[in-house]
Enzyme design. Structure first.
Site, PDB file in Angstrom:
ATOM      1  N   SER A   1       0.811  -1.221   0.000  1.00 47.08           N
ATOM      2  CA  SER A   1       0.000   0.000   0.000  1.00 47.08           C
ATOM      3  C   SER A   1       0.843   1.269   0.000  1.00 47.08           C
ATOM      4  O   SER A   1       1.793   1.400   0.775  1.00 47.08           O
ATOM      5  CB  SER A   1      -0.924   0.024   1.220  1.00 47.08           C
ATOM      6  OG  SER A   1      -1.661   1.234   1.253  1.00 47.08           O
TER       7      SER A   1
ATOM      8  N   ASP B   1     -14.585   4.221  -2.619  1.00 51.75           N
ATOM      9  CA  ASP B   1     -14.013   3.442  -3.724  1.00 51.75           C
ATOM     10  C   ASP B   1     -14.717   3.704  -5.049  1.00 51.75           C
ATOM     11  O   ASP B   1     -14.090   3.982  -6.067  1.00 51.75           O
ATOM     12  CB  ASP B   1     -14.100   1.937  -3.427  1.00 51.75           C
ATOM     13  CG  ASP B   1     -12.961   1.435  -2.572  1.00 51.75           C
ATOM     14  OD1 ASP B   1     -11.883   2.056  -2.589  1.00 51.75           O
ATOM     15  OD2 ASP B   1     -13.151   0.418  -1.890  1.00 51.75           O
TER      16      ASP B   1
ATOM     17  N   ASN C   1     -14.714   1.537   3.045  1.00 51.10           N
ATOM     18  CA  ASN C   1     -13.264   1.645   2.870  1.00 51.10           C
ATOM     19  C   ASN C   1     -12.671   2.824   3.647  1.00 51.10           C
ATOM     20  O   ASN C   1     -11.462   2.980   3.702  1.00 51.10           O
ATOM     21  CB  ASN C   1     -12.892   1.759   1.387  1.00 51.10           C
ATOM     22  CG  ASN C   1     -13.106   3.167   0.848  1.00 51.10           C
ATOM     23  OD1 ASN C   1     -14.086   3.825   1.166  1.00 51.10           O
ATOM     24  ND2 ASN C   1     -12.180   3.622   0.019  1.00 51.10           N
TER      25      ASN C   1
ATOM     26  N   LYS D   1     -13.448  -5.050   3.890  1.00 50.28           N
ATOM     27  CA  LYS D   1     -14.398  -3.976   3.577  1.00 50.28           C
ATOM     28  C   LYS D   1     -15.848  -4.301   3.940  1.00 50.28           C
ATOM     29  O   LYS D   1     -16.647  -3.398   4.187  1.00 50.28           O
ATOM     30  CB  LYS D   1     -14.298  -3.605   2.096  1.00 50.28           C
ATOM     31  CG  LYS D   1     -12.954  -2.998   1.735  1.00 50.28           C
ATOM     32  CD  LYS D   1     -12.896  -2.581   0.290  1.00 50.28           C
ATOM     33  CE  LYS D   1     -11.527  -1.977  -0.030  1.00 50.28           C
ATOM     34  NZ  LYS D   1     -11.468  -1.440  -1.398  1.00 50.28           N
TER      35      LYS D   1
ATOM     36  N   GLY E   1     -15.639  -9.876 -10.199  1.00 47.71           N
ATOM     37  CA  GLY E   1     -15.548  -9.876  -8.746  1.00 47.71           C
ATOM     38  C   GLY E   1     -16.846  -9.396  -8.128  1.00 47.71           C
ATOM     39  O   GLY E   1     -17.633  -8.697  -8.771  1.00 47.71           O
ATOM     40  N   ALA E   2     -17.074  -9.773  -6.865  1.00 50.05           N
ATOM     41  CA  ALA E   2     -18.310  -9.374  -6.188  1.00 50.05           C
ATOM     42  C   ALA E   2     -18.045  -9.024  -4.728  1.00 50.05           C
ATOM     43  O   ALA E   2     -18.954  -9.080  -3.901  1.00 50.05           O
ATOM     44  CB  ALA E   2     -19.346 -10.491  -6.286  1.00 50.05           C
TER      45      ALA E   2
ATOM     46  N   GLY F   1      -4.994   1.191 -11.579  1.00 53.37           N
ATOM     47  CA  GLY F   1      -5.706   1.646 -10.392  1.00 53.37           C
ATOM     48  C   GLY F   1      -5.214   2.934  -9.767  1.00 53.37           C
ATOM     49  O   GLY F   1      -5.726   3.334  -8.710  1.00 53.37           O
TER      50      GLY F   1
ATOM     51  N   GLU G   1     -25.220   6.479   4.296  1.00 50.98           N
ATOM     52  CA  GLU G   1     -26.281   5.818   3.531  1.00 50.98           C
ATOM     53  C   GLU G   1     -25.717   5.020   2.354  1.00 50.98           C
ATOM     54  O   GLU G   1     -26.136   3.888   2.094  1.00 50.98           O
ATOM     55  CB  GLU G   1     -27.277   6.853   3.025  1.00 50.98           C
ATOM     56  CG  GLU G   1     -28.451   6.247   2.271  1.00 50.98           C
ATOM     57  CD  GLU G   1     -29.435   7.290   1.783  1.00 50.98           C
ATOM     58  OE1 GLU G   1     -30.403   6.903   1.094  1.00 50.98           O
ATOM     59  OE2 GLU G   1     -29.235   8.492   2.070  1.00 50.98           O
TER      60      GLU G   1
END
Length: 275
Positions: free
Chosen positions: A15, A102, A87, A66, A125-126, A235, A78
């Site tokens: 990171s 994100d 995140n 997350k 992805g999910a 990213g 909300e």
């Protein structure tokens, strides 16, 4: 008393959040520190209690926490509640509130590539990041969003939440040429020796292939997509934009994102191309 912030995840050594936020603190004269903390899934609750006890002013959350962090927080924004993923955590003096930056960060980076809202979008992805991005895509006006995941039941759950559709990974591979934007949200690619999340043999040249991973800047997914004639987005843009939203929530200050994207890219040894 000097404020301090953190990022928690597993892995966490890759990171660059500490570098980014420490730089912004210095640029804006904020007396604060930011540290990385590796937290294994089994230790998440203990780690959160420790952060609270030690008086953390806020923190970021990355894979794989997350979604797991939600029940530990005092309240949810909300958007985070609807997405089911957090995140960014902000301490308001009494409570720890969860947010999700994100999705909006990713969409900002996507619009920088002059995308068309009418194209069909595939999200691979999910998990928590995928949920944030899928909801943000929906809010931004993308109408045809498809979720593909190794566990198709999770893809179906997310697809239902955003009024989209779901596919198995094999179905996504077979029909890849239908999509104008393909977004890779899994952790596959953090190491260059890892396999692709799906085969890209059927991808359409000229389509946009985006990966939320920024270190390495070119994951195996992006390298293969480039070979297939796609426009690639790494990213870095999402990373910086989502970080800037979090920074503003913590400090009330909007940091310099363009300068940071160049700094991050240079630090990783490349040239910034997500414009």
């Amino acid at each position: 008393m000097k404020k301090w912030y953190a990022v928690i995840g597993d892995p966490i050594a890759h990171s660059l959040s500490p570098y980014m936020h420490e730089t912004w603190f210095k640029e804006n004269g904020v007396d604060a520190a930011y540290i990385p903390v590796r937290v294994e899934p089994a230790d998440l609750e203990k780690a959160f209690l420790a952060l609270r006890t030690l008086g953390v002013s806020g923190f970021n959350i990355t894979l794989p926490h997350k979604e797991s962090i939600l029940p530990m927080l005092d309240r949810l924004d909300e958007t985070a509640a609807v997405m089911g993923a957090v995140n960014t955590v902000v301490f308001d003096g009494k409570q720890y509130a969860g947010f999700n930056t994100d999705g909006d960060g990713f969409v900002q980076s996507l619009f920088a590539a002059a995308v068309d809202l009418d194209v069909k979008v595939l999200v691979i992805g999910a998990g928590g990041a995928a949920r944030g991005i899928a909801f943000a895509l929906k809010r931004a006006g993308f109408a045809d969003i498809v979720i593909a995941n190794r566990t198709v039941e999770r893809a179906e759950e997310l697809a239902q939440d955003i009024d989209g559709s779901a596919l198995t990974l094999q179905q996504a591979e077979n029909g890849l040429g239908e999509f104008g934007i393909i977004i890779q949200t899994t952790s596959v690619g953090l190491s260059k020796d890892q396999a692709l999340p799906i085969s890209l043999e059927n991808i359409k040249p000229g389509s946009i292939a985006a990966d939320i991973i920024y270190n390495p800047m070119e994951t195996p997914f992006l390298l293969k997509a480039k070979e297939q004639g796609c426009i690639t987005i790494n990213g870095i843009g999402m990373f910086v934009y989502q970080g800037a939203i979090a920074f503003e929530k913590w400090t009330g200050i909007k940091p310099d994102t363009e300068k940071m994207m160049e700094l991050i890219t240079n630090k990783l040894g490349g040239q910034y191309v997500n414009k």
